[in-house]
Design an enzyme around this catalytic site. Structure first.
Site, mmCIF file in Angstrom:
data_model
loop_
_atom_site.group_PDB
_atom_site.id
_atom_site.type_symbol
_atom_site.label_atom_id
_atom_site.label_comp_id
_atom_site.label_asym_id
_atom_site.label_seq_id
_atom_site.Cartn_x
_atom_site.Cartn_y
_atom_site.Cartn_z
ATOM 1 N N CYS A 109 7.153 -8.118 -8.752
ATOM 2 C CA CYS A 109 6.253 -7.417 -9.677
ATOM 3 C C CYS A 109 6.933 -7.124 -11.013
ATOM 4 C CB CYS A 109 5.754 -6.124 -9.050
ATOM 5 S SG CYS A 109 4.921 -6.389 -7.490
ATOM 6 N N HIS A 151 3.146 -1.189 -14.402
ATOM 7 C CA HIS A 151 2.704 -2.011 -13.279
ATOM 8 C C HIS A 151 1.570 -1.322 -12.515
ATOM 9 C CE1 HIS A 151 2.513 -4.714 -10.050
ATOM 10 N NE2 HIS A 151 3.158 -3.981 -9.170
ATOM 11 N N ASN A 205 -3.403 -5.102 -7.285
ATOM 12 C CA ASN A 205 -2.024 -5.357 -7.699
ATOM 13 C C ASN A 205 -1.823 -6.877 -7.793
ATOM 14 O OD1 ASN A 205 0.742 -5.739 -7.806
ATOM 15 N ND2 ASN A 205 1.214 -4.241 -6.218
HETATM 16 O O1 UT7 Z 1 3.770 -3.949 -6.371
HETATM 17 C C1 UT7 Z 1 4.532 -3.777 -5.223
HETATM 18 C C2 UT7 Z 1 4.733 -2.370 -4.996
HETATM 19 N N1 UT7 Z 1 3.797 -1.831 -4.032
HETATM 20 C C3 UT7 Z 1 3.443 -0.554 -4.135
HETATM 21 O O2 UT7 Z 1 3.803 0.097 -5.081
HETATM 22 C C4 UT7 Z 1 2.657 0.081 -3.026
HETATM 23 C C5 UT7 Z 1 3.223 1.465 -2.768
HETATM 24 N N2 UT7 Z 1 2.602 2.142 -1.654
HETATM 25 C C6 UT7 Z 1 1.323 2.573 -1.686
HETATM 26 O O3 UT7 Z 1 0.617 2.380 -2.657
HETATM 27 C C7 UT7 Z 1 0.835 3.390 -0.520
HETATM 28 O O4 UT7 Z 1 1.907 3.629 0.359
HETATM 29 C C8 UT7 Z 1 -0.331 2.735 0.253
HETATM 30 C C9 UT7 Z 1 -1.602 2.738 -0.593
HETATM 31 C C10 UT7 Z 1 0.036 1.321 0.607
HETATM 32 C C11 UT7 Z 1 -0.632 3.528 1.516
HETATM 33 O O5 UT7 Z 1 -0.851 4.902 1.182
HETATM 34 P P1 UT7 Z 1 -0.070 6.041 2.000
HETATM 35 O O6 UT7 Z 1 -0.459 7.335 1.421
HETATM 36 O O7 UT7 Z 1 1.385 5.705 1.970
HETATM 37 O O8 UT7 Z 1 -0.718 5.900 3.427
HETATM 38 P P2 UT7 Z 1 -0.030 5.514 4.812
HETATM 39 O O9 UT7 Z 1 0.586 4.159 4.769
HETATM 40 O O10 UT7 Z 1 0.841 6.650 5.248
HETATM 41 O O11 UT7 Z 1 -1.286 5.454 5.750
HETATM 42 C C12 UT7 Z 1 -2.085 6.610 6.022
HETATM 43 C C13 UT7 Z 1 -3.133 6.221 7.035
HETATM 44 C C14 UT7 Z 1 -2.549 5.510 8.247
HETATM 45 O O12 UT7 Z 1 -3.302 5.911 9.385
HETATM 46 P P3 UT7 Z 1 -2.725 6.993 10.408
HETATM 47 O O13 UT7 Z 1 -1.430 6.419 10.912
HETATM 48 O O14 UT7 Z 1 -2.538 8.231 9.592
HETATM 49 O O15 UT7 Z 1 -3.800 7.074 11.429
HETATM 50 C C15 UT7 Z 1 -2.796 4.061 7.962
HETATM 51 O O16 UT7 Z 1 -2.880 3.282 9.138
HETATM 52 O O17 UT7 Z 1 -4.037 5.284 6.429
HETATM 53 C C16 UT7 Z 1 -4.132 4.133 7.277
HETATM 54 N N3 UT7 Z 1 -4.424 2.966 6.478
HETATM 55 C C17 UT7 Z 1 -5.677 2.580 6.199
HETATM 56 N N4 UT7 Z 1 -6.872 3.091 6.530
HETATM 57 C C18 UT7 Z 1 -7.955 2.452 6.069
HETATM 58 C C19 UT7 Z 1 -3.558 2.112 5.889
HETATM 59 N N5 UT7 Z 1 -4.225 1.166 5.228
HETATM 60 C C20 UT7 Z 1 -5.542 1.427 5.403
HETATM 61 C C21 UT7 Z 1 -6.726 0.807 4.964
HETATM 62 N N6 UT7 Z 1 -7.904 1.357 5.307
HETATM 63 N N7 UT7 Z 1 -6.716 -0.311 4.175
#
Ligand code: UT7
Length: 321
Positions: free
Chosen positions: A112, A247, A277
């Site tokens: 990225c 980004h 992204n």
């Molecule tokens: O360019 C490369 C760099 N990439 C980034 O900068 C991405 C950085 N990370 C993020 O943007 C965030 O970590 C995410 C958007 C990917 C995820 O957000 P989060 O606040 O870190 O959520 P999480 O991974 O802790 O997930 C929370 C919950 C989980 O469920 P449980 O375990 O609490 O039941 C996930 O399984 O959300 C669930 N989850 C979803 N639910 C519905 C994860 N993805 C999804 C989804 N739809 N697509």
């Protein structure tokens, strides 16, 4: 003398996939509400029959027209991409063939942060007198690298390309790229399976793997650190900058930077809602759109800042010419 950008262009697939369509087609347990609330993404472009060479070529032709530069004036094509249509020849060679130019052509894998890594190299080439008109293309077909059964990653990324024409100038005031080595939190496994009878190991088909929360923490930390360092180097205050083109990985990461730097959100244009992204492509598309909208004017101070797999990160400051 450093460099300036004389033209910008973009190339996008036809299919604009909303969160709802993505959820319906993949059958994933996800929703428009979760995706838009947690990331700011409402839709992204995804290739159906377009190749990455198609997107990159469209962006290149668009940028050359915008710059008023003939393809024959290009003496270097540098593509930032995590992978073209073929591992070799490079995507840059495929574009050179399409637009009919004979010049240096190579790819760079900067994830990225690829646009900033490529811009840094282009500035070195031009300042060293090794090139005078460079076509810098960022192109990513993220859909080819995603596991569409993994809701943690496939909802986040989109496909696209953007190009800039770069010549000698004095717009670039500062550029810095670096990395914090961590190959585990965000990666794409190789697909070099081959069939050598001398090896017992076969690479598995690879998909993007991401530990989202760790990457989120890296991103928030590095964005602030990079911006503060860039401003301090030039003796600028955060408010002296007209636009921060950062980004587009997650709206919440950008909002965190806005609040840490105590700035107005108006200084942080975003397009993540429409594109998701797009890795290296995100910043040059944002630049293209802001220029097309007439938001960026000569004399404006821009900060660009990115982070990505590696973890690579970096920033630059431009006084638009
Ligand atoms: O360019 C490369 C760099 N990439 C980034 O900068 C991405 C950085 N990370 C993020 O943007 C965030 O970590 C995410 C958007 C990917 C995820 O957000 P989060 O606040 O870190 O959520 P999480 O991974 O802790 O997930 C929370 C919950 C989980 O469920 P449980 O375990 O609490 O039941 C996930 O399984 O959300 C669930 N989850 C979803 N639910 C519905 C994860 N993805 C999804 C989804 N739809 N697509």
């Amino acid at each position: 003398m450093t460099i300036k950008i004389t033209g910008t262009g973009i190339g996008l697939p036809k299919h604009h996939v909303t969160n709802q369509e993505l959820a319906e087609v993949t059958g994933l347990d996800t929703s428009d509400e979760w995706i838009s609330t947690m990331t700011g993404i409402k839709a992204r472009y995804i290739c159906d029959d377009e190749t990455i060479t198609d997107l990159a070529t469209t962006a290149a032709i668009d940028a050359l027209a915008d710059a008023g530069t003939s393809a024959t004036d290009i003496d270097y094509i540098l593509c930032a991409t995590i992978g073209g249509d073929t591992r070799t020849p490079a995507l840059a060679c495929a574009v050179a063939e399409r637009i009919g130019v004979e010049c240096a052509a190579a790819d760079l894998s900067g994830a990225c942060t690829g646009f900033l890594y490529a811009l840094d190299i282009v500035s070195c080439l031009i300042q060293a007198g090794r090139a005078s008109t460079v076509l810098l293309i960022c192109a990513e077909k993220m859909s080819a690298h995603l596991d569409y059964t993994d809701r943690n990653t496939c909802v986040l990324f989109g496909d696209g390309a953007a190009a800039v024409v770069v010549t000698a100038g004095s717009a670039l005031k500062y550029i810095h790229v670096t990395s914090h080595p961590d190959t585990q939190v965000l990666s794409l496994a190789n697909r070099m399976t081959g069939n050598s009878p001398f090896t017992h190991h076969r690479d598995e088909v690879g998909f993007v793997h991401m530990e989202g929360q760790k990457v989120f923490r890296y991103a928030v930390t590095y964005m602030e650190r990079e911006v503060v360092k860039a401003l301090a180097t030039l003796g600028l205050e955060p408010d002296d900058v007209d636009y921060y083109l950062v980004h587009q990985a997650n709206r919440r990461i950008i909002e965190s930077a806005i609040s840490r730097l105590k700035l107005s959100p108006d200084k942080f244009p975003m397009n993540i809602d429409r594109y998701g992204n797009m890795s290296s492509v995100s910043i040059p598309v944002l630049l293209h759109e802001q220029l097309a909208a007439g938001a960026i004017k000569p004399g404006d101070t821009l900060v660009m800042c990115a982070f990505g797999a590696g973890m690579t990160y970096g920033s630059c400051v431009v006084e638009w010419e």
